[in-house]
Design an enzyme around this catalytic site. Structure first.
Site, PDB file in Angstrom:
ATOM      1  N   ASP A 132     -22.148  22.451 -47.009  1.00 16.05           N
ATOM      2  CA  ASP A 132     -22.628  21.332 -46.194  1.00 16.05           C
ATOM      3  C   ASP A 132     -21.923  21.278 -44.848  1.00 16.05           C
ATOM      4  OD1 ASP A 132     -20.165  20.607 -47.317  1.00 16.05           O
ATOM      5  OD2 ASP A 132     -20.821  18.644 -48.007  1.00 16.05           O
ATOM      6  N   ASP A 170     -15.132  22.097 -42.053  1.00 16.81           N
ATOM      7  CA  ASP A 170     -14.239  21.091 -41.467  1.00 16.81           C
ATOM      8  C   ASP A 170     -12.894  21.763 -41.182  1.00 16.81           C
ATOM      9  OD1 ASP A 170     -13.450  18.487 -40.717  1.00 16.81           O
ATOM     10  OD2 ASP A 170     -12.791  17.983 -42.735  1.00 16.81           O
ATOM     11  N   GLY A 173     -11.800  24.261 -42.718  1.00 18.79           N
ATOM     12  CA  GLY A 173     -12.028  25.692 -42.933  1.00 18.79           C
ATOM     13  C   GLY A 173     -11.389  26.201 -44.216  1.00 18.79           C
ATOM     14  N   THR A 213     -11.994  25.365 -47.405  1.00 20.48           N
ATOM     15  CA  THR A 213     -12.950  25.622 -48.483  1.00 20.48           C
ATOM     16  C   THR A 213     -13.634  26.970 -48.278  1.00 20.48           C
ATOM     17  OG1 THR A 213     -13.340  23.248 -48.747  1.00 20.48           O
ATOM     18  CG2 THR A 213     -15.000  24.724 -49.686  1.00 20.48           C
ATOM     19  N   LYS A 236     -17.443  21.127 -37.720  1.00 23.76           N
ATOM     20  CA  LYS A 236     -16.538  20.243 -36.965  1.00 23.76           C
ATOM     21  C   LYS A 236     -15.380  21.112 -36.477  1.00 23.76           C
ATOM     22  CE  LYS A 236     -16.591  15.994 -39.719  1.00 23.76           C
ATOM     23  NZ  LYS A 236     -15.731  15.124 -40.550  1.00 23.76           N
ATOM     24  N   ARG A 247     -25.269  10.731 -50.925  1.00 19.22           N
ATOM     25  CA  ARG A 247     -25.753  12.117 -50.887  1.00 19.22           C
ATOM     26  C   ARG A 247     -27.272  12.183 -50.788  1.00 19.22           C
ATOM     27  NH1 ARG A 247     -21.507  15.586 -52.238  1.00 19.22           N
ATOM     28  NH2 ARG A 247     -19.983  14.819 -53.736  1.00 19.22           N
TER      29      ARG A 247
HETATM   30  P1  IMP Z   1     -12.876  21.909 -45.445  1.00 20.00           P
HETATM   31  O1  IMP Z   1     -12.285  22.668 -46.584  1.00 20.00           O
HETATM   32  O2  IMP Z   1     -11.863  20.977 -44.808  1.00 20.00           O
HETATM   33  O3  IMP Z   1     -13.588  22.747 -44.419  1.00 20.00           O
HETATM   34  O4  IMP Z   1     -13.844  20.863 -46.049  1.00 20.00           O
HETATM   35  C1  IMP Z   1     -15.095  21.105 -46.436  1.00 20.00           C
HETATM   36  C2  IMP Z   1     -15.516  19.970 -47.357  1.00 20.00           C
HETATM   37  O5  IMP Z   1     -14.975  18.714 -46.935  1.00 20.00           O
HETATM   38  C3  IMP Z   1     -16.999  19.807 -47.296  1.00 20.00           C
HETATM   39  O6  IMP Z   1     -17.650  20.653 -48.211  1.00 20.00           O
HETATM   40  C4  IMP Z   1     -17.167  18.332 -47.595  1.00 20.00           C
HETATM   41  O7  IMP Z   1     -17.272  18.123 -48.989  1.00 20.00           O
HETATM   42  C5  IMP Z   1     -15.905  17.662 -47.090  1.00 20.00           C
HETATM   43  N1  IMP Z   1     -16.112  16.985 -45.774  1.00 20.00           N
HETATM   44  C6  IMP Z   1     -15.561  17.322 -44.589  1.00 20.00           C
HETATM   45  N2  IMP Z   1     -15.972  16.507 -43.596  1.00 20.00           N
HETATM   46  C7  IMP Z   1     -16.848  15.643 -44.171  1.00 20.00           C
HETATM   47  C8  IMP Z   1     -17.651  14.544 -43.657  1.00 20.00           C
HETATM   48  O8  IMP Z   1     -17.677  14.191 -42.459  1.00 20.00           O
HETATM   49  N3  IMP Z   1     -18.409  13.887 -44.574  1.00 20.00           N
HETATM   50  C9  IMP Z   1     -18.446  14.227 -45.892  1.00 20.00           C
HETATM   51  N4  IMP Z   1     -17.728  15.240 -46.412  1.00 20.00           N
HETATM   52  C10 IMP Z   1     -16.921  15.942 -45.558  1.00 20.00           C
HETATM   53 MG    MG Z   2     -17.450  16.161 -50.418  1.00 18.96          MG
END
Ligand code: IMP
Ligand code: MG
Length: 184
Positions: free
Chosen positions: A103, A106, A108, A110, A134, A168
């Site tokens: 989705d 953010d 990075g 994940t 983002k 969701r």
């Molecule tokens: P990362 O590992 O920080 O890149 O995070 C990825 C995960 O953070 C996404 O798959 C979302 O589940 C969650 N996430 C990050 N930003 C948002 C947001 O603005 N709204 C909802 N979920 C978010």
């Molecule tokens: Mg989430």
């Protein structure tokens, strides 16, 4: 839970539909493989994933489908910084050309984790397609090969994205605010 409100639709249903079509126009060539697997990261990617595979089908792309549930956020909007496999994918990925679908990109963490995990299962290649990016929040050099929309550093919900597992189901992407407001 704090009082929170859905405010300002940021990306409409129509904009998402058009963008999914555009993404597929650019992505289809990358998907032409005799061993193509799409892996959706649960739970946030479920709606985007479903639209993406149907659109890819219109371009003659057929592949296997699998899902992987990863957790990085405990609850609310703050990342825990650590990614865990809650439910692993089960398809044989040996020699496969994999597309990870998520989705939002953010921090990075994940995607970095997911790519490494997929490659460790013997995949030949691993690309990524995310609906939202983002970039201002990144803690590593992760980039997705295909991005729907680049957004500012603000928390959004809908079209799969959640706040504490709510919202969701919204067919659009909206901002969520957390202050009490009797009018909303
Ligand atoms: P990362 O590992 O920080 O890149 O995070 C990825 C995960 O953070 C996404 O798959 C979302 O589940 C969650 N996430 C990050 N930003 C948002 C947001 O603005 N709204 C909802 N979920 C978010
Ligand atoms: Mg989430």
């Amino acid at each position: 839970m704090d009082p929170h409100h859905i405010r300002n639709v940021l990306i409409t249903e129509e904009q998402i539909r058009e963008r999914v079509r555009d993404i597929v126009v650019h992505m289809a060539e990358d998907c032409r493989s005799d061993n193509f697997v799409m892996i959706g990261i649960l739970r946030g990617s479920f709606m985007f994933f479903a639209d993406l595979v149907r659109e890819l089908n219109r371009d003659g792309i057929h592949g296997r489908v699998d899902f992987m549930m990863l957790a990085s956020y405990g609850s609310g909007t703050a990342s825990s910084g650590q990614v865990e496999v809650v439910k692993d994918c089960t398809e044989d990925l040996t020699g496969a050309d994999v597309f990870i679908v998520d989705d939002i990109l953010d921090s990075g963490r994940t995607l970095a984790f997911a790519k490494e995990h997929v490659m460790s299962k013997g995949a030949r290649s691993c690309r990524a397609c995310v609906l939202l990016d983002k970039p201002s929040r990144r803690v590593n050099t992760m980039q997705a090969e295909h991005v729907g929309f680049t957004i500012e550093d603000e928390f959004v919900v809908g079209y799969g994205l959640d706040y504490n597992n709510f919202y969701r189901e919204l067919p659009y992407i909206a901002r969520v605010t957390f202050e009490a407001d009797g009018n909303s």
